[in-house]
Design a protein around this motif. Structure first.
Motif, PDB file in Angstrom:
ATOM      1  N   GLY A  85      -6.077  -2.676  -7.044  1.00 12.73           N
ATOM      2  CA  GLY A  85      -4.819  -2.313  -8.226  1.00 12.73           C
ATOM      3  C   GLY A  85      -5.132  -2.637  -9.224  1.00 12.73           C
ATOM      4  O   GLY A  85      -6.189  -2.948  -9.728  1.00 12.73           O
ATOM      5  N   TYR A 112      -7.291   1.479  -2.358  1.00  5.67           N
ATOM      6  CA  TYR A 112      -8.067   1.495  -3.826  1.00  5.67           C
ATOM      7  C   TYR A 112      -7.687   0.401  -4.194  1.00  5.67           C
ATOM      8  O   TYR A 112      -6.367  -0.040  -4.465  1.00  5.67           O
ATOM      9  CB  TYR A 112      -7.513   3.369  -4.771  1.00  5.67           C
ATOM     10  CG  TYR A 112      -7.724   4.257  -4.407  1.00  5.67           C
ATOM     11  CD1 TYR A 112      -9.374   4.742  -4.705  1.00  5.67           C
ATOM     12  CD2 TYR A 112      -7.378   4.646  -3.081  1.00  5.67           C
ATOM     13  CE1 TYR A 112      -9.838   6.047  -4.035  1.00  5.67           C
ATOM     14  CE2 TYR A 112      -7.667   6.131  -2.519  1.00  5.67           C
ATOM     15  CZ  TYR A 112      -8.857   6.226  -3.618  1.00  5.67           C
ATOM     16  OH  TYR A 112     -10.001   7.416  -2.467  1.00  5.67           O
ATOM     17  N   SER A 139      -3.777   7.544 -11.012  1.00  5.01           N
ATOM     18  CA  SER A 139      -3.402   5.703 -10.803  1.00  5.01           C
ATOM     19  C   SER A 139      -3.422   6.281 -12.790  1.00  5.01           C
ATOM     20  O   SER A 139      -2.111   4.502 -13.077  1.00  5.01           O
ATOM     21  CB  SER A 139      -3.740   5.056 -10.283  1.00  5.01           C
ATOM     22  OG  SER A 139      -5.018   4.422 -11.123  1.00  5.01           O
ATOM     23  N   GLU A 143      -1.216   0.565  -6.483  1.00  3.87           N
ATOM     24  CA  GLU A 143      -2.074   1.492  -6.862  1.00  3.87           C
ATOM     25  C   GLU A 143      -2.224   1.761  -7.784  1.00  3.87           C
ATOM     26  O   GLU A 143      -2.976   3.131  -8.333  1.00  3.87           O
ATOM     27  CB  GLU A 143      -2.629   1.738  -5.902  1.00  3.87           C
ATOM     28  CG  GLU A 143      -3.691   0.916  -4.367  1.00  3.87           C
ATOM     29  CD  GLU A 143      -3.535   1.392  -2.813  1.00  3.87           C
ATOM     30  OE1 GLU A 143      -3.996   2.346  -2.202  1.00  3.87           O
ATOM     31  OE2 GLU A 143      -2.015   1.983  -1.981  1.00  3.87           O
ATOM     32  N   ASN A 168       0.734  -1.427  -0.277  1.00  6.03           N
ATOM     33  CA  ASN A 168      -0.532  -0.381   0.286  1.00  6.03           C
ATOM     34  C   ASN A 168       0.697   1.256   0.289  1.00  6.03           C
ATOM     35  O   ASN A 168       2.029   1.218   0.216  1.00  6.03           O
ATOM     36  CB  ASN A 168      -1.497   0.447   1.297  1.00  6.03           C
ATOM     37  CG  ASN A 168       0.153   0.096   2.647  1.00  6.03           C
ATOM     38  OD1 ASN A 168       1.308  -0.321   2.723  1.00  6.03           O
ATOM     39  ND2 ASN A 168      -0.957   0.967   3.826  1.00  6.03           N
ATOM     40  N   MET A 206      -4.320  -7.700  -3.375  1.00  8.13           N
ATOM     41  CA  MET A 206      -4.928  -5.836  -3.022  1.00  8.13           C
ATOM     42  C   MET A 206      -5.461  -6.794  -1.380  1.00  8.13           C
ATOM     43  O   MET A 206      -5.624  -6.368  -0.425  1.00  8.13           O
ATOM     44  CB  MET A 206      -5.798  -6.014  -4.076  1.00  8.13           C
ATOM     45  CG  MET A 206      -4.667  -4.465  -5.573  1.00  8.13           C
ATOM     46  SD  MET A 206      -3.150  -3.912  -4.552  1.00  8.13           S
ATOM     47  CE  MET A 206      -4.558  -2.477  -3.906  1.00  8.13           C
ATOM     48  N   SER A 263      -1.978   6.975  -1.824  1.00  9.39           N
ATOM     49  CA  SER A 263      -3.385   7.186  -1.028  1.00  9.39           C
ATOM     50  C   SER A 263      -4.127   8.553  -0.662  1.00  9.39           C
ATOM     51  O   SER A 263      -2.825   8.632   0.041  1.00  9.39           O
ATOM     52  CB  SER A 263      -4.037   6.226  -0.741  1.00  9.39           C
ATOM     53  OG  SER A 263      -5.610   6.247  -0.256  1.00  9.39           O
ATOM     54  N   TYR A 295     -10.087   2.778  -9.059  1.00  9.66           N
ATOM     55  CA  TYR A 295      -8.633   3.052  -9.312  1.00  9.66           C
ATOM     56  C   TYR A 295      -8.279   4.347  -7.888  1.00  9.66           C
ATOM     57  O   TYR A 295      -9.893   5.233  -8.217  1.00  9.66           O
ATOM     58  CB  TYR A 295      -8.639   3.308 -10.303  1.00  9.66           C
ATOM     59  CG  TYR A 295      -8.637   1.722 -11.105  1.00  9.66           C
ATOM     60  CD1 TYR A 295      -7.850   0.792 -10.682  1.00  9.66           C
ATOM     61  CD2 TYR A 295      -9.797   1.319 -11.476  1.00  9.66           C
ATOM     62  CE1 TYR A 295      -7.873  -0.174 -11.171  1.00  9.66           C
ATOM     63  CE2 TYR A 295     -10.211   0.299 -12.111  1.00  9.66           C
ATOM     64  CZ  TYR A 295      -8.853  -0.753 -12.337  1.00  9.66           C
ATOM     65  OH  TYR A 295      -8.562  -2.017 -13.562  1.00  9.66           O
TER      66      TYR A 295
END
Length: 224
Positions: free
Chosen positions: A130, A128, A219, A118, A39, A200, A122, A215
């Motif tokens: 992957g 979120y 990203s 991700e 993450n 994830m 974040s 998503y």
């Protein structure tokens, strides 16, 4: 020479000041290709993970940290070189594909590569969906994926801050996942999606984050 001083300084800070809680280090093989999929809640994640992993881990870093005028670039270049960071141009889909190719080179050479599925940090603390680049790497290289949950780095270095604060950080390395464990008969795209979702889910269990169903904004063009 300068990068060795940086590495030593970071190690001293880790052991004397910040002292992160590290769990599951034995899940990371000390040799052979491996993907660390984590993450991403703070810029400093790419510093914390290499410092606590049982082996060198390569992450991607913006090329601007390595080139350009000014004395500051001398220090940023030494800093990221000490962390085995790989310079890469970012900003579009083509750059993201080039990043995956760079990662594949690291894995084929038997190295460890760190990736944020991700695709970007974040901003609200949620985990979120992957991007499938992590699955592509695992399938192309045959490397296992070790899920990583990082907790507390958003307090250690909040968005917009330049100096780390005193905050307790926890890094959890989960059990390796293997792309060849997927059920037979899946199309390549379905297999990548299935494996990415497994990665994830493992990250979510380790990081204890609330899971977002979509998503992360921005990203699409982020480097892998």
């Amino acid at each position: 020479m300068l990068y060795r001083v940086v590495r030593l300084l970071l190690s001293v800070l880790r052991h004397t000041v910040y002292r992160p809680v590290v769990q599951g280090r034995d899940n990371v093989a000390t040799s052979g290709p491996v993907i660390l999929a984590s993450n991403h809640v703070s810029f400093i994640d790419s510093i914390v993970i290499p410092l606590v992993a049982p082996r060198d881990v390569a992450f991607l870093a913006k090329a601007e940290y390595f080139t350009g005028p000014g004395i500051s670039v001398v220090f940023t270049r030494a800093f990221f070189t000490a962390l085995n960071a790989i310079p890469v141009k970012r900003g579009d889909t083509a750059a993201a594909h080039r990043s995956l190719e760079t990662a594949l080179e690291v894995l084929r050479a038997g190295g460890a590569f760190g990736i944020y599925p991700e695709g970007t940090r974040s901003r609200d603390g949620r985990l979120y969906r992957g991007r499938a680049g992590v699955a592509w790497l695992a399938m192309a290289s045959g490397a296992p994926v070790v899920p990583v949950g990082v907790i507390g780095t958003e307090r250690l270095l909040p968005v917009g801050a330049w100096v780390p604060r005193l905050a307790r950080v926890t890094v959890r390395f989960g059990e390796p996942l293997h792309a060849d464990d997927l059920p037979p008969g899946l199309s390549p795209a379905a297999a990548r999606r299935e494996f990415t979702d497994r990665v994830m889910a493992a990250i979510a269990a380790l990081s204890e984050q609330e899971v977002a169903g979509d998503y992360a904004p921005g990203s699409e063009a982020a480097a892998a």
